[in-house]
Design a protein around this motif. Sequence first.
Motif, PDB file in Angstrom:
ATOM      1  N   SER A   1     -27.670  61.805  17.058  1.00 48.87           N
ATOM      2  CA  SER A   1     -28.783  60.920  16.701  1.00 48.87           C
ATOM      3  C   SER A   1     -30.107  61.587  17.041  1.00 48.87           C
ATOM      4  CB  SER A   1     -28.694  59.616  17.485  1.00 48.87           C
ATOM      5  OG  SER A   1     -27.486  58.977  17.190  1.00 48.87           O
ATOM      6  N   PRO A   2     -31.154  61.283  16.271  1.00 48.41           N
ATOM      7  CA  PRO A   2     -32.475  61.814  16.652  1.00 48.41           C
ATOM      8  C   PRO A   2     -32.952  61.141  17.934  1.00 48.41           C
ATOM      9  CG  PRO A   2     -32.650  60.336  14.774  1.00 48.41           C
ATOM     10  CD  PRO A   2     -31.196  60.493  15.048  1.00 48.41           C
ATOM     11  N   LEU A   3     -33.816  61.830  18.673  1.00 54.26           N
ATOM     12  CA  LEU A   3     -34.286  61.291  19.953  1.00 54.26           C
ATOM     13  C   LEU A   3     -34.955  59.921  19.781  1.00 54.26           C
ATOM     14  CD1 LEU A   3     -35.753  64.536  21.539  1.00 54.26           C
ATOM     15  CD2 LEU A   3     -33.687  63.337  22.215  1.00 54.26           C
ATOM     16  N   GLY A   4     -35.637  59.757  18.650  1.00 55.55           N
ATOM     17  CA  GLY A   4     -36.331  58.489  18.407  1.00 55.55           C
ATOM     18  C   GLY A   4     -35.393  57.311  18.273  1.00 55.55           C
ATOM     19  N   ALA A   5     -34.107  57.569  18.060  1.00 52.14           N
ATOM     20  CA  ALA A   5     -33.147  56.473  17.909  1.00 52.14           C
ATOM     21  C   ALA A   5     -32.400  56.198  19.208  1.00 52.14           C
ATOM     22  CB  ALA A   5     -32.149  56.807  16.806  1.00 52.14           C
ATOM     23  N   LEU A   6     -32.683  56.991  20.244  1.00 48.55           N
ATOM     24  CA  LEU A   6     -31.969  56.811  21.515  1.00 48.55           C
ATOM     25  C   LEU A   6     -32.675  55.797  22.399  1.00 48.55           C
ATOM     26  CD1 LEU A   6     -31.143  60.549  22.354  1.00 48.55           C
ATOM     27  CD2 LEU A   6     -29.725  58.876  21.166  1.00 48.55           C
ATOM     28  N   SER A   7     -31.982  55.361  23.434  1.00 45.34           N
ATOM     29  CA  SER A   7     -32.586  54.396  24.368  1.00 45.34           C
ATOM     30  C   SER A   7     -33.659  55.097  25.204  1.00 45.34           C
ATOM     31  CB  SER A   7     -31.518  53.824  25.286  1.00 45.34           C
ATOM     32  OG  SER A   7     -31.103  54.822  26.196  1.00 45.34           O
ATOM     33  N   LEU A   8     -34.479  54.266  25.841  1.00 44.94           N
ATOM     34  CA  LEU A   8     -35.582  54.793  26.660  1.00 44.94           C
ATOM     35  C   LEU A   8     -35.073  55.767  27.725  1.00 44.94           C
ATOM     36  CD1 LEU A   8     -38.734  54.015  27.349  1.00 44.94           C
ATOM     37  CD2 LEU A   8     -37.666  52.864  29.264  1.00 44.94           C
ATOM     38  N   GLY A   9     -34.020  55.346  28.443  1.00 44.57           N
ATOM     39  CA  GLY A   9     -33.498  56.163  29.534  1.00 44.57           C
ATOM     40  C   GLY A   9     -32.906  57.467  29.029  1.00 44.57           C
ATOM     41  N   THR A  10     -32.192  57.392  27.903  1.00 40.70           N
ATOM     42  CA  THR A  10     -31.556  58.602  27.362  1.00 40.70           C
ATOM     43  C   THR A  10     -32.629  59.585  26.883  1.00 40.70           C
ATOM     44  OG1 THR A  10     -29.779  57.143  26.643  1.00 40.70           O
ATOM     45  CG2 THR A  10     -29.713  59.373  25.813  1.00 40.70           C
ATOM     46  N   THR A  11     -33.677  59.050  26.233  1.00 37.24           N
ATOM     47  CA  THR A  11     -34.773  59.928  25.791  1.00 37.24           C
ATOM     48  C   THR A  11     -35.437  60.578  27.005  1.00 37.24           C
ATOM     49  OG1 THR A  11     -35.153  58.276  24.104  1.00 37.24           O
ATOM     50  CG2 THR A  11     -36.778  60.007  24.254  1.00 37.24           C
ATOM     51  N   ARG A  12     -35.572  59.790  28.080  1.00 36.76           N
ATOM     52  CA  ARG A  12     -36.187  60.308  29.310  1.00 36.76           C
ATOM     53  C   ARG A  12     -35.381  61.485  29.854  1.00 36.76           C
ATOM     54  NH1 ARG A  12     -41.135  60.318  30.909  1.00 36.76           N
ATOM     55  NH2 ARG A  12     -41.590  59.601  32.989  1.00 36.76           N
ATOM     56  N   LYS A  13     -34.057  61.333  29.821  1.00 36.71           N
ATOM     57  CA  LYS A  13     -33.202  62.433  30.309  1.00 36.71           C
ATOM     58  C   LYS A  13     -33.421  63.688  29.457  1.00 36.71           C
ATOM     59  CE  LYS A  13     -29.443  59.354  31.767  1.00 36.71           C
ATOM     60  NZ  LYS A  13     -28.077  58.894  31.433  1.00 36.71           N
ATOM     61  N   ALA A  14     -33.488  63.505  28.128  1.00 41.80           N
ATOM     62  CA  ALA A  14     -33.694  64.657  27.227  1.00 41.80           C
ATOM     63  C   ALA A  14     -35.021  65.344  27.533  1.00 41.80           C
ATOM     64  CB  ALA A  14     -33.673  64.186  25.778  1.00 41.80           C
ATOM     65  N   GLN A  15     -36.029  64.513  27.830  1.00 43.03           N
ATOM     66  CA  GLN A  15     -37.370  65.030  28.129  1.00 43.03           C
ATOM     67  C   GLN A  15     -37.332  65.853  29.431  1.00 43.03           C
ATOM     68  OE1 GLN A  15     -39.927  61.699  28.731  1.00 43.03           O
ATOM     69  NE2 GLN A  15     -41.726  62.693  27.843  1.00 43.03           N
ATOM     70  N   ILE A  16     -36.631  65.321  30.438  1.00 43.67           N
ATOM     71  CA  ILE A  16     -36.549  66.005  31.739  1.00 43.67           C
ATOM     72  C   ILE A  16     -35.805  67.332  31.580  1.00 43.67           C
ATOM     73  CG2 ILE A  16     -35.517  65.863  34.047  1.00 43.67           C
ATOM     74  CD1 ILE A  16     -36.089  62.780  33.860  1.00 43.67           C
ATOM     75  N   ILE A  17     -34.706  67.304  30.823  1.00 44.47           N
ATOM     76  CA  ILE A  17     -33.920  68.533  30.611  1.00 44.47           C
ATOM     77  C   ILE A  17     -34.781  69.579  29.886  1.00 44.47           C
ATOM     78  CG2 ILE A  17     -31.900  69.498  29.411  1.00 44.47           C
ATOM     79  CD1 ILE A  17     -30.570  66.681  29.934  1.00 44.47           C
ATOM     80  N   GLY A  18     -35.550  69.123  28.901  1.00 41.61           N
ATOM     81  CA  GLY A  18     -36.441  70.029  28.162  1.00 41.61           C
ATOM     82  C   GLY A  18     -37.445  70.700  29.085  1.00 41.61           C
ATOM     83  N   ALA A  19     -37.895  69.978  30.110  1.00 43.19           N
ATOM     84  CA  ALA A  19     -38.895  70.537  31.043  1.00 43.19           C
ATOM     85  C   ALA A  19     -38.265  71.475  32.057  1.00 43.19           C
ATOM     86  CB  ALA A  19     -39.611  69.397  31.762  1.00 43.19           C
ATOM     87  N   LEU A  20     -36.954  71.313  32.308  1.00 39.88           N
ATOM     88  CA  LEU A  20     -36.324  72.095  33.376  1.00 39.88           C
ATOM     89  C   LEU A  20     -35.476  73.266  32.890  1.00 39.88           C
ATOM     90  CD1 LEU A  20     -35.132  69.218  35.790  1.00 39.88           C
ATOM     91  CD2 LEU A  20     -37.265  70.509  35.854  1.00 39.88           C
ATOM     92  N   LEU A  21     -35.233  73.328  31.568  1.00 35.92           N
ATOM     93  CA  LEU A  21     -34.255  74.329  31.104  1.00 35.92           C
ATOM     94  C   LEU A  21     -34.717  75.774  31.276  1.00 35.92           C
ATOM     95  CD1 LEU A  21     -35.272  75.390  28.086  1.00 35.92           C
ATOM     96  CD2 LEU A  21     -34.304  73.250  27.340  1.00 35.92           C
ATOM     97  N   ALA A  22     -36.037  75.987  31.373  1.00 37.02           N
ATOM     98  CA  ALA A  22     -36.525  77.369  31.529  1.00 37.02           C
ATOM     99  C   ALA A  22     -36.715  77.731  33.002  1.00 37.02           C
ATOM    100  CB  ALA A  22     -37.825  77.555  30.763  1.00 37.02           C
ATOM    101  N   GLU A  23     -36.122  76.947  33.887  1.00 38.04           N
ATOM    102  CA  GLU A  23     -36.186  77.187  35.335  1.00 38.04           C
ATOM    103  C   GLU A  23     -37.627  77.410  35.815  1.00 38.04           C
ATOM    104  OE1 GLU A  23     -32.485  79.009  37.104  1.00 38.04           O
ATOM    105  OE2 GLU A  23     -32.641  80.128  35.248  1.00 38.04           O
ATOM    106  N   PRO A  24     -38.472  76.382  35.696  1.00 41.77           N
ATOM    107  CA  PRO A  24     -39.874  76.554  36.092  1.00 41.77           C
ATOM    108  C   PRO A  24     -40.030  76.669  37.601  1.00 41.77           C
ATOM    109  CG  PRO A  24     -39.402  74.263  35.533  1.00 41.77           C
ATOM    110  CD  PRO A  24     -38.167  75.039  35.203  1.00 41.77           C
ATOM    111  N   ASP A  25     -41.118  77.332  37.992  1.00 38.82           N
ATOM    112  CA  ASP A  25     -41.408  77.460  39.431  1.00 38.82           C
ATOM    113  C   ASP A  25     -42.082  76.199  39.957  1.00 38.82           C
ATOM    114  OD1 ASP A  25     -40.419  79.974  39.315  1.00 38.82           O
ATOM    115  OD2 ASP A  25     -42.371  80.975  39.104  1.00 38.82           O
ATOM    116  N   LEU A  26     -42.884  75.557  39.080  1.00 38.76           N
ATOM    117  CA  LEU A  26     -43.582  74.328  39.475  1.00 38.76           C
ATOM    118  C   LEU A  26     -43.176  73.217  38.504  1.00 38.76           C
ATOM    119  CD1 LEU A  26     -45.830  72.711  40.981  1.00 38.76           C
ATOM    120  CD2 LEU A  26     -47.470  73.658  39.347  1.00 38.76           C
ATOM    121  N   VAL A  27     -42.775  72.092  39.068  1.00 40.57           N
ATOM    122  CA  VAL A  27     -42.343  70.969  38.228  1.00 40.57           C
ATOM    123  C   VAL A  27     -43.267  69.784  38.505  1.00 40.57           C
ATOM    124  CG1 VAL A  27     -40.427  69.432  37.642  1.00 40.57           C
ATOM    125  CG2 VAL A  27     -39.962  71.775  38.362  1.00 40.57           C
TER     126      VAL A  27
END
Lengths: 246, 489
Positions: free
Chosen positions: A132-158
């Motif tokens: 499903s596209p992200l826009g069709a997911l629940s708030l919490g599930t979209t939030r998880k996708a957003q968090i994973i997107g921010a962490l997948l490149a192993e940032p030094d500062l979050v």
Amino acid sequence: MLEIRNLRASYPGFALGPVTATVRTGEFATLVGTNGSGKSTLLRSILGLQKLDGGGAQWDGLPIPERSPALLSLIGYVSDSPKDVLPEFTALEYWRYCRIAHEQARRERLDGAMERAEFLADRLDFPLGQASPLGALSLGTTRKAQIIGALLAEPDLVILDEPFIGLDFIAARALESLLRDLVDDGATVLASSHDLDLTSRIADQLVVLHAGAIVLDRAVADLGGSGGLEPAIVEALRIHREASRP
Amino acid sequence: MSLVLPTLRLAYRRVFGGMATARSRAARAAATGAVVCLIEWLAIAEARRQTAATEALSAFVPPLAAIMVYLAGGSIILLSVSARDSSGSIRGVLATLPFSKTGAVLLEWIPVLTTALILLGLAVTPAATALISARYPPSAAVALIVAALAAGAGTAGLILSGVAVALRDSTWNSVRYPLSMLAWAAVAATAIWRSFAQSKSAYSSPGDLALGLPPVVRQAGFGGTIEPWAAAIAALGGLLVVGFLVPWSLAGQLTGRRRRIGWSWKGGRPSLTLGELVYSTRNATLVANAVAAEVLVVGLCILLAAVPAPMRQPLLAPILIVAACLVGSVVRQQRSQFPVRRPPQQLINLDSVPWVARQLGIGLLWFSALYAPVVAAALWIGLPPATAWGTWAAAGASAFAVSALSGWLFPLPLDNAPGQLLASVATVAAAGTASAFTVEVSSTSPWLALTLSLGTLVLCAGTAVAVERHRWAAFDVSKAGEGNQGGQT
């Protein structure tokens, strides 16, 4: 080390700062404050996503608000709105897009990024099988996708703006453990939150913001754990309100 | 009904800038009004000039005016539906308040219908000028315009309602609008054909009456006039269809997103351009408008092939200009897929300049693909290749540049229905004027037209880059306008 020096931002009816604070490398700082105190404004100002009236923020001596791609690729940011994703993409497509963006900024291949995204998805119990596209997911599930997107490149500062909002209690616990692991691995985290119990468990440093000003900036250990946080915050707010009265 | 005025006020704020101050909103509204007046004045002057130039053909003015008004009425109603809130956000807010389903949809529709009515008023003024310039009695001109407008809007409304009721399930979300457009194009073509075919007969057949336009043309055209009572009945019918039947038929329609993605972007070379191209094909509003534009473009190709051979070359330029404007409306919506302020691409730390370049490239790809059939049709029916390619390129470059520029300067969110409606009409008018000018220049001086086209494209790209860089620079929230999201905390 994240250094915020005399940071000021304003718009009609609200003024932030001057804010000065430091978050040491490898520590977890939680930003707490009443509704409308300026938490999101401060986080956006640190990242240069909002016009500054003065001051700024530096990561390891480099000014963040100038938004150099190379520096920004070391920073993972999750905004306060789960709508800040590309809603027509599936989660995997969105993460692929994030990965390519980081690769271009760092000018190097991030071969393990998608594997890391899948690992994070597993930890946060993200339903990877869905097409499903992200826009069709629940708030919490979209939030998880957003968090994973921010962490997948192993940032030094979050930098996370109320990351626990919309998450179920199991996912919230999983994210708490994940963030703590990140810090243990050397990353620095600055997150806003309203949950004092969580803050007492996870954070090394507590920063309290009220009406655009920092009213408390202490090590959590110095405040005596979860029982000590609330009285300390209430007292700091009371002192600030009294000092602000004409 | 006491909520009608606040609803209209909200729409006004959205069109002219959400968080902007009252003064800057008023300035934007005044500027828009001035531009509309200028376009209207040019259209009226052109109508007068054409009517005066074709004095001998003044008998054809009433039927031609009726057809133009009929087409304007139908297309503006269709445009209103295309521009309607596609995200369901307004409906989501209204659902939390104690309104019936129909009441909520009516409140959602009021700003759209009001804007549509204003635009309809603007569309009929040049036709009225042409009629009066052709010495048609003013009262008869009003009756003719009212009847033709009601026939056009009513026919489009009936088609929309029929399609909405027949395809109510959310699976058909992206199919309803192109299908309605296709049906409307077919009905309008039939109505125009029947209008000329039965113009000399004493009575209209039931089929012609159902089409709406033929009886109007028969009564008013070729020396006759239309009775005021007939115009009043037509107006009442049109209002009932547009004001009640259309909102009612759309009341239970689900505007939700597709739940599944058919194919994923996973293989191939890792490229942001490819990812963004895939992304643009997923936007239901963009795709629906592209399909609808292509339906009309193919209709124009068929028209070009169907007319007698001597008329093809004179018709080529107008057809290419209309096609370019229709396709340009898809390019205008390209930027509206993303929030005006802090798009997700900025939050994942992309740079604005390459992003704009990629988006413009994708827009050009959409435009070329949708606009190509007209030149293919022109070459296939044997028009000189140099003329076909030259006119195609001149009209296309200007329409693309103006449409993209409009989209970047005024990236109204896709759920801002009145704003989208206004922007669509204004962009089509501006793109049409620019294309017509470039095509006219190209007939006398091809090199000047080429320079003009390239210059417009460069200006468009440069402006888009500069505007986006400004938006992505640290944003001053006190000057924020339309499309702002989030609060102060």
